[in-house]
Design a protein around this motif. Structure first.
Motif, PDB file in Angstrom:
ATOM      1  N   UNK A   1       0.830  -1.214   0.000  1.00  0.00           N
ATOM      2  CA  UNK A   1       0.000   0.000   0.000  1.00  0.00           C
ATOM      3  C   UNK A   1       0.865   1.264   0.000  1.00  0.00           C
ATOM      4  N   UNK A   2       1.960   1.254   0.753  1.00  0.00           N
ATOM      5  CA  UNK A   2       2.860   2.418   0.785  1.00  0.00           C
ATOM      6  C   UNK A   2       3.558   2.601  -0.568  1.00  0.00           C
ATOM      7  N   UNK A   3       3.927   1.495  -1.210  1.00  0.00           N
ATOM      8  CA  UNK A   3       4.547   1.582  -2.533  1.00  0.00           C
ATOM      9  C   UNK A   3       3.590   2.195  -3.548  1.00  0.00           C
ATOM     10  N   UNK A   4       2.334   1.800  -3.462  1.00  0.00           N
ATOM     11  CA  UNK A   4       1.309   2.327  -4.369  1.00  0.00           C
ATOM     12  C   UNK A   4       1.105   3.816  -4.103  1.00  0.00           C
ATOM     13  N   UNK A   5       0.955   4.174  -2.832  1.00  0.00           N
ATOM     14  CA  UNK A   5       0.720   5.573  -2.466  1.00  0.00           C
ATOM     15  C   UNK A   5       1.877   6.478  -2.890  1.00  0.00           C
ATOM     16  N   UNK A   6       3.100   5.953  -2.835  1.00  0.00           N
ATOM     17  CA  UNK A   6       4.273   6.740  -3.207  1.00  0.00           C
ATOM     18  C   UNK A   6       4.478   6.786  -4.719  1.00  0.00           C
ATOM     19  N   UNK A   7       3.710   6.000  -5.452  1.00  0.00           N
ATOM     20  CA  UNK A   7       3.879   5.957  -6.901  1.00  0.00           C
ATOM     21  C   UNK A   7       5.054   5.107  -7.350  1.00  0.00           C
ATOM     22  N   UNK A   8       5.595   4.305  -6.440  1.00  0.00           N
ATOM     23  CA  UNK A   8       6.731   3.441  -6.762  1.00  0.00           C
ATOM     24  C   UNK A   8       6.292   2.272  -7.625  1.00  0.00           C
ATOM     25  N   UNK A   9       5.099   1.757  -7.338  1.00  0.00           N
ATOM     26  CA  UNK A   9       4.518   0.679  -8.141  1.00  0.00           C
ATOM     27  C   UNK A   9       3.085   1.050  -8.472  1.00  0.00           C
ATOM     28  N   UNK A  10       2.558   0.403  -9.486  1.00  0.00           N
ATOM     29  CA  UNK A  10       1.145   0.584  -9.790  1.00  0.00           C
ATOM     30  C   UNK A  10       0.506  -0.792  -9.937  1.00  0.00           C
ATOM     31  N   UNK A  11      -0.751  -0.868  -9.541  1.00  0.00           N
ATOM     32  CA  UNK A  11      -1.523  -2.094  -9.707  1.00  0.00           C
ATOM     33  C   UNK A  11      -2.050  -2.100 -11.137  1.00  0.00           C
ATOM     34  N   UNK A  12      -1.886  -3.242 -11.809  1.00  0.00           N
ATOM     35  CA  UNK A  12      -2.327  -3.345 -13.199  1.00  0.00           C
ATOM     36  C   UNK A  12      -3.183  -4.590 -13.394  1.00  0.00           C
ATOM     37  N   UNK A  13      -4.059  -4.485 -14.345  1.00  0.00           N
ATOM     38  CA  UNK A  13      -4.811  -5.646 -14.806  1.00  0.00           C
ATOM     39  C   UNK A  13      -4.072  -6.200 -16.004  1.00  0.00           C
ATOM     40  N   UNK A  14      -3.754  -7.464 -15.968  1.00  0.00           N
ATOM     41  CA  UNK A  14      -3.067  -8.087 -17.091  1.00  0.00           C
ATOM     42  C   UNK A  14      -4.076  -8.478 -18.161  1.00  0.00           C
ATOM     43  N   UNK A  15      -3.658  -8.350 -19.401  1.00  0.00           N
ATOM     44  CA  UNK A  15      -4.496  -8.859 -20.488  1.00  0.00           C
ATOM     45  C   UNK A  15      -4.477 -10.383 -20.394  1.00  0.00           C
ATOM     46  N   UNK A  16      -5.345 -11.019 -21.124  1.00  0.00           N
ATOM     47  CA  UNK A  16      -5.380 -12.479 -21.104  1.00  0.00           C
ATOM     48  C   UNK A  16      -4.037 -13.063 -21.539  1.00  0.00           C
TER      49      UNK A  16
END
Length: 89
Positions: free
Chosen positions: A56-71
């Motif tokens: 959650x901290x990585x996401x909030x800091x913009x270090x990582x982003x959550x992505x939906x993978x294509x099939x």
């Protein structure tokens, strides 16, 4: 085109190495975490150990982003993390 996509064990290992956020920040490419990985870390144990909070901290800091993978991307991801022999950690 995506940069680096990390799986659950990588997130956990980066959390426990103490310098995970700094390591990820030093990577020039974008770092993404598949939605399925975030879901795997959304449990009581991961909350208790701090792994969920680390993500959650990585996401909030913009270090990582959550992505939906294509099939197609998910198929490759699944082969890499569950194939035999697996890439493991």
């Amino acid at each position: 085109e995506r940069g680096l996509i990390i799986d659950t064990s990588v997130v956990i290992n980066l959390h426990w190495c103490t310098y995970g956020a700094e390591i990820l920040s030093a990577i020039a490419n974008e770092v993404a975490v598949p939605e399925i990985v975030a879901a795997e870390l959304d449990n009581e144990r991961s909350r208790r150990t701090g792994e969920h909070g680390f993500l959650e901290r990585l996401i909030a800091a913009g270090t990582v982003e959550i992505v939906n993978l294509t099939e197609a991307e998910y198929k490759v991801y699944e082969e890499l993390v569950s194939g035999s022999p697996s890439l493991d950690d």
